[in-house]
Design a protein around this motif. Structure first.
Motif, PDB file in Angstrom:
ATOM      1  N   PRO A 181      23.137  22.702  32.662  1.00  0.00           N
ATOM      2  CA  PRO A 181      22.455  22.958  33.943  1.00  0.00           C
ATOM      3  C   PRO A 181      23.380  23.530  35.008  1.00  0.00           C
ATOM      4  N   ASP A 182      24.631  23.021  35.056  1.00  0.00           N
ATOM      5  CA  ASP A 182      25.512  23.511  36.122  1.00  0.00           C
ATOM      6  C   ASP A 182      26.040  24.919  35.835  1.00  0.00           C
ATOM      7  N   ARG A 183      25.812  25.447  34.637  1.00  0.00           N
ATOM      8  CA  ARG A 183      26.285  26.795  34.297  1.00  0.00           C
ATOM      9  C   ARG A 183      25.155  27.814  34.263  1.00  0.00           C
ATOM     10  N   ALA A 184      23.918  27.323  34.403  1.00  0.00           N
ATOM     11  CA  ALA A 184      22.774  28.208  34.166  1.00  0.00           C
ATOM     12  C   ALA A 184      22.779  29.414  35.102  1.00  0.00           C
ATOM     13  N   GLY A 185      23.417  29.266  36.268  1.00  0.00           N
ATOM     14  CA  GLY A 185      23.396  30.383  37.213  1.00  0.00           C
ATOM     15  C   GLY A 185      24.540  31.373  37.021  1.00  0.00           C
ATOM     16  N   HIS A 186      25.447  31.113  36.105  1.00  0.00           N
ATOM     17  CA  HIS A 186      26.597  32.012  35.930  1.00  0.00           C
ATOM     18  C   HIS A 186      26.193  33.327  35.291  1.00  0.00           C
ATOM     19  N   ARG A 187      26.804  34.408  35.775  1.00  0.00           N
ATOM     20  CA  ARG A 187      26.381  35.740  35.319  1.00  0.00           C
ATOM     21  C   ARG A 187      27.561  36.625  34.947  1.00  0.00           C
ATOM     22  N   LEU A 188      27.262  37.605  34.133  1.00  0.00           N
ATOM     23  CA  LEU A 188      28.235  38.653  33.818  1.00  0.00           C
ATOM     24  C   LEU A 188      28.224  39.671  34.952  1.00  0.00           C
ATOM     25  N   SER A 189      29.409  40.077  35.410  1.00  0.00           N
ATOM     26  CA  SER A 189      29.483  41.059  36.507  1.00  0.00           C
ATOM     27  C   SER A 189      29.565  42.455  35.912  1.00  0.00           C
ATOM     28  N   LEU A 190      28.522  43.228  36.060  1.00  0.00           N
ATOM     29  CA  LEU A 190      28.530  44.574  35.471  1.00  0.00           C
ATOM     30  C   LEU A 190      29.414  45.535  36.241  1.00  0.00           C
ATOM     31  N   LEU A 191      29.409  45.409  37.560  1.00  0.00           N
ATOM     32  CA  LEU A 191      30.145  46.420  38.322  1.00  0.00           C
ATOM     33  C   LEU A 191      30.850  45.823  39.536  1.00  0.00           C
ATOM     34  N   PRO A 192      31.901  45.017  39.310  1.00  0.00           N
ATOM     35  CA  PRO A 192      32.674  44.524  40.459  1.00  0.00           C
ATOM     36  C   PRO A 192      33.296  45.709  41.200  1.00  0.00           C
ATOM     37  N   PRO A 193      33.646  45.518  42.476  1.00  0.00           N
ATOM     38  CA  PRO A 193      34.087  46.659  43.289  1.00  0.00           C
ATOM     39  C   PRO A 193      35.255  47.442  42.691  1.00  0.00           C
ATOM     40  N   ASP A 194      36.215  46.769  42.070  1.00  0.00           N
ATOM     41  CA  ASP A 194      37.355  47.541  41.544  1.00  0.00           C
ATOM     42  C   ASP A 194      36.927  48.404  40.351  1.00  0.00           C
ATOM     43  N   VAL A 195      35.990  47.901  39.556  1.00  0.00           N
ATOM     44  CA  VAL A 195      35.505  48.720  38.441  1.00  0.00           C
ATOM     45  C   VAL A 195      34.738  49.929  38.991  1.00  0.00           C
ATOM     46  N   GLU A 196      33.979  49.684  40.032  1.00  0.00           N
ATOM     47  CA  GLU A 196      33.226  50.780  40.635  1.00  0.00           C
ATOM     48  C   GLU A 196      34.164  51.875  41.137  1.00  0.00           C
ATOM     49  N   ALA A 197      35.258  51.449  41.761  1.00  0.00           N
ATOM     50  CA  ALA A 197      36.237  52.433  42.262  1.00  0.00           C
ATOM     51  C   ALA A 197      36.855  53.206  41.096  1.00  0.00           C
ATOM     52  N   GLU A 198      37.151  52.507  40.000  1.00  0.00           N
ATOM     53  CA  GLU A 198      37.729  53.189  38.832  1.00  0.00           C
ATOM     54  C   GLU A 198      36.716  54.155  38.223  1.00  0.00           C
ATOM     55  N   LEU A 199      35.450  53.786  38.276  1.00  0.00           N
ATOM     56  CA  LEU A 199      34.424  54.686  37.735  1.00  0.00           C
ATOM     57  C   LEU A 199      34.355  55.964  38.577  1.00  0.00           C
ATOM     58  N   GLU A 200      34.371  55.762  39.893  1.00  0.00           N
ATOM     59  CA  GLU A 200      34.387  56.936  40.783  1.00  0.00           C
ATOM     60  C   GLU A 200      35.537  57.872  40.423  1.00  0.00           C
ATOM     61  N   ALA A 201      36.722  57.276  40.248  1.00  0.00           N
ATOM     62  CA  ALA A 201      37.911  58.083  39.940  1.00  0.00           C
ATOM     63  C   ALA A 201      37.739  58.795  38.595  1.00  0.00           C
ATOM     64  N   ALA A 202      37.145  58.108  37.630  1.00  0.00           N
ATOM     65  CA  ALA A 202      36.987  58.717  36.302  1.00  0.00           C
ATOM     66  C   ALA A 202      35.986  59.860  36.324  1.00  0.00           C
ATOM     67  N   LEU A 203      35.043  59.795  37.273  1.00  0.00           N
ATOM     68  CA  LEU A 203      34.028  60.838  37.320  1.00  0.00           C
ATOM     69  C   LEU A 203      34.504  62.082  38.051  1.00  0.00           C
ATOM     70  N   GLU A 204      35.558  61.906  38.843  1.00  0.00           N
ATOM     71  CA  GLU A 204      36.121  63.090  39.494  1.00  0.00           C
ATOM     72  C   GLU A 204      36.793  63.954  38.445  1.00  0.00           C
ATOM     73  N   ASN A 205      36.810  65.228  38.694  1.00  0.00           N
ATOM     74  CA  ASN A 205      37.483  66.080  37.724  1.00  0.00           C
ATOM     75  C   ASN A 205      38.957  65.741  37.677  1.00  0.00           C
TER      76      ASN A 205
END
Ligand SMILES: Nc1nc2c(c(=O)[nH]1)N[C@H]1C(S)=C(S)[C@@H](COP(=O)(O)OP(=O)(O)OC[C@H]3O[C@@H](n4cnc5c(=O)[nH]c(N)nc54)[C@H](O)[C@@H]3O)O[C@H]1N2
Ligand SMILES: Nc1nc2c(c(=O)[nH]1)N[C@H]1C(S)=C(S)[C@@H](COP(=O)(O)OP(=O)(O)OC[C@H]3O[C@@H](n4cnc5c(=O)[nH]c(N)nc54)[C@H](O)[C@@H]3O)O[C@H]1N2
Ligand code: SF4
Ligand SMILES: [Mo]
Length: 733
Positions: free
Chosen positions: A546-570
Motif C-alpha cells: 500500500p505504501d508503494r502503490a503511488g510510486h511511478r517511473l519517471s519518463l522525462l525528468p528535466p535533465d533527460v529532457e534537456a539531453e533530448l533537446e541537445a540530441a535533437l539539435e543538429n
C-alpha cells in the motif's frame, strides 16, 4: 580423461567437456547434455587450453627491475612489498590515493569481485572504477533516473517481438539487459524463437550476423539512436499504440514525453538517420502492436554521442508499451545461488544516487553504484590534488588499451607511483606495471555460476571443480586480495561476515559462503555434472504494498529532457572527418583476450572494415595500409572490404595495438582508442565519452611504419627506466 565443466571467458558459461591428460588440457568440446548451451561453444572457448598453456601464459608473478624489465618474484614476496608500499601511500595521503580498476575478466571468477571489494571496503578508498563506465553505464543511469519496476520484464522465451539495437548477440553473446535468452547458444535460440513466430527488429549500421536474420533491419547512420527511438515513440503515441493501463498505473511524464517527441516525425528521422520513413513506421507498429517483447540494447547505443538519453528512450519504448509482468502473472526471477527478491508489481522510484555523497575533484562527478566514471581515471591520476590517485590495482583488465585516448591513459599509468596488474599474461597494461600478479585460469579453479545467473534465460546453476593443477607459481585472484588485506592489517568483511585474516580459507568454503542465501543448496548443485535447471519459483508477481502503490517511473525528468533537446539539435559538422568509426566485436576474442593465441583471430591484427564502395572511392585496396584520423588522434591500420558495413562507416574492434605508437599494425593491430577522447562530448553525470560514431577519415598510409620487435619495456618513459632509485612513493606529483 574427460570431465564436464563450464567455460568462464564470458557470461555465457557454456557447458563443456574437457579432455585432459591429468596435468594439461588437451581439448575443450561443447557439452551436448548441458541444459542451456546444448553443445554450443565459440572459437575462443574451444582454444582455452592454449590460452592457459600457451607461450604467453604467466606462470609466476613479475616485478619491475631497476633496469626497466621484469623478473619473476614469489607471490608472497610481491604481496608483502605491495602491502608495504600501499600502506606508505595511505599513511601519507589517505586511502583515496589508492584506486581499483575492475576489468572484464575480474567478473568471471566468482570469488574475485567479492574479495576485491572486501579489500577495497576495508581500505576505505572511494576511487573505484570498472569497465562498466566505458561500456553500458547508461543502463545504470536509466534505472537511477527513471526508477525500476520490480515485477520483472517480459522474457524472450514467450515474446512475439524483440528489438535489438546496437548489439550483435550472434557474435557477442551479449543479451542486452534484462533477458539472457540470446546469451547461451545464440544462433540456435534465435532460430527456435523465429520458428515459433518471434518477429525481430534490429537497429545497426552494419548488416550484422544478427541483422541478417531480422524481419526489419533499420540500418541508420551511426550516432543517432536517440532520434530514432524518439521517432518510434512519436509513431506509437500518435497512433495510440501504447499500453494505457500500465501508463496510468505506473508512469509519470507521459504528456511531457508525447510533447517532446511530437516534432520527431518519421520524415525527420529519415533525413537524419537515412532510414526509410516507412521502415521506421513499420518497426514502431510491429513493436507496439505485438503483445509481448522488449527492446534491448548494447554497446552501439550506449557508447554513442547522446548515449544516456538514447538508452533512456529505448527504456521508454518498453515502459509505454507496458512490457512488464503484472500482478498475478507467474514470476520470472532467475536468481538461484544468489537468492531471489520477491517480484512485486510496484516501482522502486528513481534514487539519483550520484547526487549524494562523495564527489571527485575532477569535474565534481559523483559515484554511480559506488563507482567513479573510468574516463576520469587518467585525470584522477594526473591532476594534482590532495587525494590524487598514486597507486592503482588493475584486476583482470587492460585499461591502457581499453580507456579512450591511449596517449593520456598511458601517460597516467606511467605517472603512478605504484601500478599492480593481476593478469595471466604480460598484457599491454602489465607491461607498464611495477608488479604483475599471476593468477590461476578457468579450468584451474573451482567455481559456480552465482554471479552470471541473471544473464541466463532460465534459473540455472552449475558448479565446477578445478580440473587441472595450476602452474606452481600462481595463486587464485581472490587470494591476492585476501593476502593483501591481511598484510596491510585490514579488516575483511566477506559475504556478510568478518573473515579471520590470519588463516587462508579454502576456495570451497568461500564459494559456500557466497551461495548461502541461495534458493537451493550449493551441495545439490555440486551433484549435477551438467548443472541444474531449477525452474522458476512457483510464485506470482505480488500486489504492490500500500505504501508503494503511488510510486511511478519517471519518463522525462528535466535533465533527460534537456539531453533530448541537445540530441535533437543538429550535431556539429565534423568537417574533414566524413566517416564514422563504430564498435565491433570479434568472435575469436573477448576484448584483448585471445589475440596472442596463434591462428585464433583470422589475422594478427584487427582490420579496418570499410564498404567496398568506400574503398574504391578512396583508392584503397583490400589489405592495404591506411591511416585513420579523428579530431583527437590518428592510428595506422590495415583496410579490408566488408559489404555488411554501411557506406560511410568504419567498423573496427578494440583491444588491439601496442604501447609503442610506432609498432607495425600488421603485427599487433591498431588501438581504436588512439582516435577517441576522454572528454569530447562526454555525457553529463557518468562522463561516458563517445566510443562509437566517432568522426574519422581514412587515407592510404603515406609510409609504412618501421617494423620492429616490441620487447617488454622499451617504451616506458625515462623516469621509470634503468637506474630508478627514488622510492616511488616519494616521487613528486
Ligand atoms: N566474441 C566476443 N564476445 C564479447 C566480447 C568480445 O570482445 N568478443 N566483448 C564482451 C563485452 S566486454 C561486451 S560489453 C559485449 C558487447 O556486446 P555487443 O554490444 O553486442 O557488442 P557488438 O557485437 O560490438 O555489437 C555492437 C553493435 O553496435 C553496432 N553499432 C555501432 N555504432 C552504432 C550506433 O551508433 N547505433 C547503433 N544502433 N548500432 C551501432 C555495431 O555495428 C555492432 O554490430 O560483448 C561481450 N562479448
Ligand atoms: N574504442 C573502444 N574502446 C573500448 C570498447 C569499444 O568497443 N571501443 N569496449 C569497452 C568495453 S565494453 C570494455 S568491457 C573494455 C574492456 O576493457 P578491459 O576489461 O580492461 O580489457 P580486457 O582486454 O578484457 O582485459 C582483460 C584482461 O584480463 C586478463 N585475464 C584473462 N583471464 C584472467 C583471469 O583469470 N584472471 C585475471 N586476473 N586476469 C585475466 C587478460 O589477459 C586481459 O589482459 O574496453 C572498453 N573499451
Ligand atoms: S561463448 Fe565462448 S567464451 Fe563465452 S562461455 Fe561460451 S565458449 Fe566460453
Ligand atoms: Mo564490455
Amino acid at each position: 580423461m574427460r570431465k564436464t565443466s563450464y567455460c568462464r571467458l564470458c557470461p555465457a558459461c557454456c557447458g563443456v567437456g574437457v579432455e585432459m591428460d591429468g596435468e594439461r588440457v588437451l581439448r575443450v568440446l561443447g557439452d551436448r547434455e548441458h541444459p542451456l548451451s546444448q553443445g554450443f561453444t565459440c572459437p575462443k572457448g574451444r582454444r582455452a587450453g592454449e590460452l592457459m598453456q600457451g607461450p604467453g601464459r604467466l606462470t609466476a608473478s613479475q616485478r619491475r627491475t631497476p633496469t626497466g624489465g621484469h623478473e619473476p618474484v614469489d607471490a608472497a614476496r610481491a604481496i608483502a612489498e605491495v602491502a608495504e608500499r600501499l600502506n606508505g601511500i595511505v599513511r601519507e595521503h589517505g586511502p583515496d590515493a589508492v584506486g581499483l580498476f575492475m576489468g572484464t575478466q575480474h567478473n568471471f571468477a566468482t570469488l574475485t569481485p567479492f574479495m576485491a571489494r572486501a579489500w577495497f571496503r576495508g581500505l576505505g578508498s572511494r576511487k573505484l572504477f570498472s569497465t562498466m563506465t566505458i561500456d553500458q553505464s547508461a543502463k545504470w543511469l536509466v534505472a537511477a533516473r527513471m526508477g525500476q519496476y520490480t515485477g520483472g520484464p517480459q522474457s524472450f522465451g514467450d515474446a512475439d517481438v524483440w528489438l535489438l539495437a546496437g548489439t550483435n548477440p550472434l557474435v557477442s553473446v551479449n543479451g542486452g539487459d534484462g533477458d539472457g535468452a540470446l546469451v547461451t547458444s545464440p544462433s540456435a535460440n534465435l532460430k527456435a524463437a523465429r520458428d515459433r513466430g518471434l518477429r525481430l527488429i534490429v537497429v545497426d549500421p552494419r548488416r550484422t550476423e544478427t541483422a541478417a536474420r531480422a524481419d526489419i533491419h533499420l540500418q541508420p547512420r551511426p550516432g543517432h539512436d536517440a532520434l530514432l527511438f524518439a521517432g518510434m515513440l512519436h509513431v506509437i503515441l500518435r497512433e495510440e499504440l501504447h499500453d494505457r493501463d500500465f501508463c496510468a498505473r505506473y508512469v509519470d511524464g507521459l504528456p511531457e514525453l508525447r510533447a517532446a517527441v511530437a516534432k520527431v516525425t518519421p520524415d525527420l528521422v529519415a533525413r537524419t538517420c537515412d532510414v526509410p520513413a516507412d521502415d521506421l513506421i513499420r518497426a514502431a507498429r510491429l513493436f507496439a502492436g505485438a503483445g509481448r517483447g522488449m527492446a534491448t540494447t548494447g554497446t552501439g547505443v550506449c557508447m554513442g554521442p547522446h548515449s544516456n538519453v538514447a538508452e533512456h528512450l529505448a527504456a521508454c519504448l518498453n515502459v509505454v508499451c507496458g512490457r512488464f509482468l503484472r500482478e498475478g502473472e507467474p514470476a520470472r526471477g532467475r536468481g538461484v545461488l544468489m537468492g531471489e527478491r520477491t517480484a512485486r508489481a510496484e516501482v522502486l522510484p528513481a534514487d539519483r544516487d550520484w547526487e549524494n555523497g562523495f564527489r571527485s575533484r575532477v569535474g565534481g562527478h559523483g559515484l554511480i553504484r559506488g563507482e567513479l566514471p573510468s574516463a576520469l581515471l587518467p585525470d584522477e591520476i594526473l591532476r594534482s590534488g590532495p587525494d590524487r590517485i598514486r597507486a592503482l590495482v588493475v584486476s583482470g583488465g587492460n585499461p591502457v588499451l581499453a580507456l579512450p585516448d591511449q596517449d593520456t591513459a598511458q601517460r597516467a599509468l606511467n605517472h603512478l607511483e605504484l601500478l599492480v596488474s593481476i593478469d595471466t599474461r604480460m598484457s599491454q597494461t602489465a607491461q607498464l606495471a611495477d608488479y604483475v600478479i599471476a593468477p590461476t585460469m578457468l579450468y584451474e579453479r573451482a567455481d559456480h555460476t552465482a554471479l552470471m545467473e541473471t544473464f541466463f534465460p532460465q534459473p540455472f546453476a552449475q558448479y565446477t571443480p578445478a580440473l587441472v593443477p595450476p602452474p606452481q607459481g600462481v595463486i587464485e585472484d581472490w587470494q591476492f586480495f585476501f593476502r593483501l588485506a591481511s598484510a596491510m592489517g585490514q579488516k575483511l568483511r566477506f559475504a556478510g561476515r568478518d573473515l579471520d585474516t590470519s588463516r587462508l580459507p579454502a576456495s570451497e568454503e568461500l564459494l559456500d559462503m557466497v551461495a548461502e542465501r541461495g534458493r537451493i543448496s550449493l551441495n545439490d548443485v555440486r551433484q549435477e555434472r551438467h548443472g541444474l535447471l531449477v525452474g522458476h519459483p512457483a510464485t506470482t508477481v505480488a500486489a504492490p504494498r500500500p505504501d508503494r502503490a503511488g510510486h511511478r517511473l519517471s519518463l522525462l525528468p528535466p535533465d533527460v529532457e534537456a539531453e533530448l533537446e541537445a540530441a535533437l539539435e543538429n550535431d556539429a559538422a565534423n568537417e574533414g572527418f566524413p566517416l564514422r568509426l563504430v564498435v565491433r566485436r570479434m568472435r575469436e576474442l573477448v576484448n584483448s583476450l585471445g589475440r596472442d593465441v596463434a591462428g585464433l583471430p583470422p589475422h594478427p591484427y584487427n582490420p579496418a572494415f570499410l564498404h567496398p564502395e568506400d574503398m574504391e572511392r578512396l583508392g584503397i585496396e583490400d589489405g592495404a595500409p591506411v591511416t585513420v584520423r579523428s579530431p583527437h588522434g590518428s592510428v595506422d591500420a590495415v583496410a579490408h572490404g566488408d559489404a555488411s558495413v554501411r557506406p560511410g562507416v568504419l567498423s573496427m574492434s578494440h583491444g588491439w595495438g601496442s604501447i609503442d605508437p610506432a609498432a607495425d599494425p600488421r603485427e599487433c593491430g591498431s588501438n581504436v582508442n588512439r582516435l577517441t577522447s576522454l572528454d569530447h562530448a562526454a555525457q553529463p553525470i557518468n562522463h561516458m565519452p563517445t566510443m562509437t560514431a566517432v568522426p574519422v577519415t581514412v587515407v592510404p598510409a603515406e609510409r609504412r611504419p618501421p617494423s620492429r620487435p616490441h620487447p617488454d619495456d622499451a617504451f616506458l618513459p625515462a623516469t621509470r627506466r634503468a637506474g630508478e632509485t627514488t622510492p616511488p612513493h616519494t616521487r613528486p606529483a
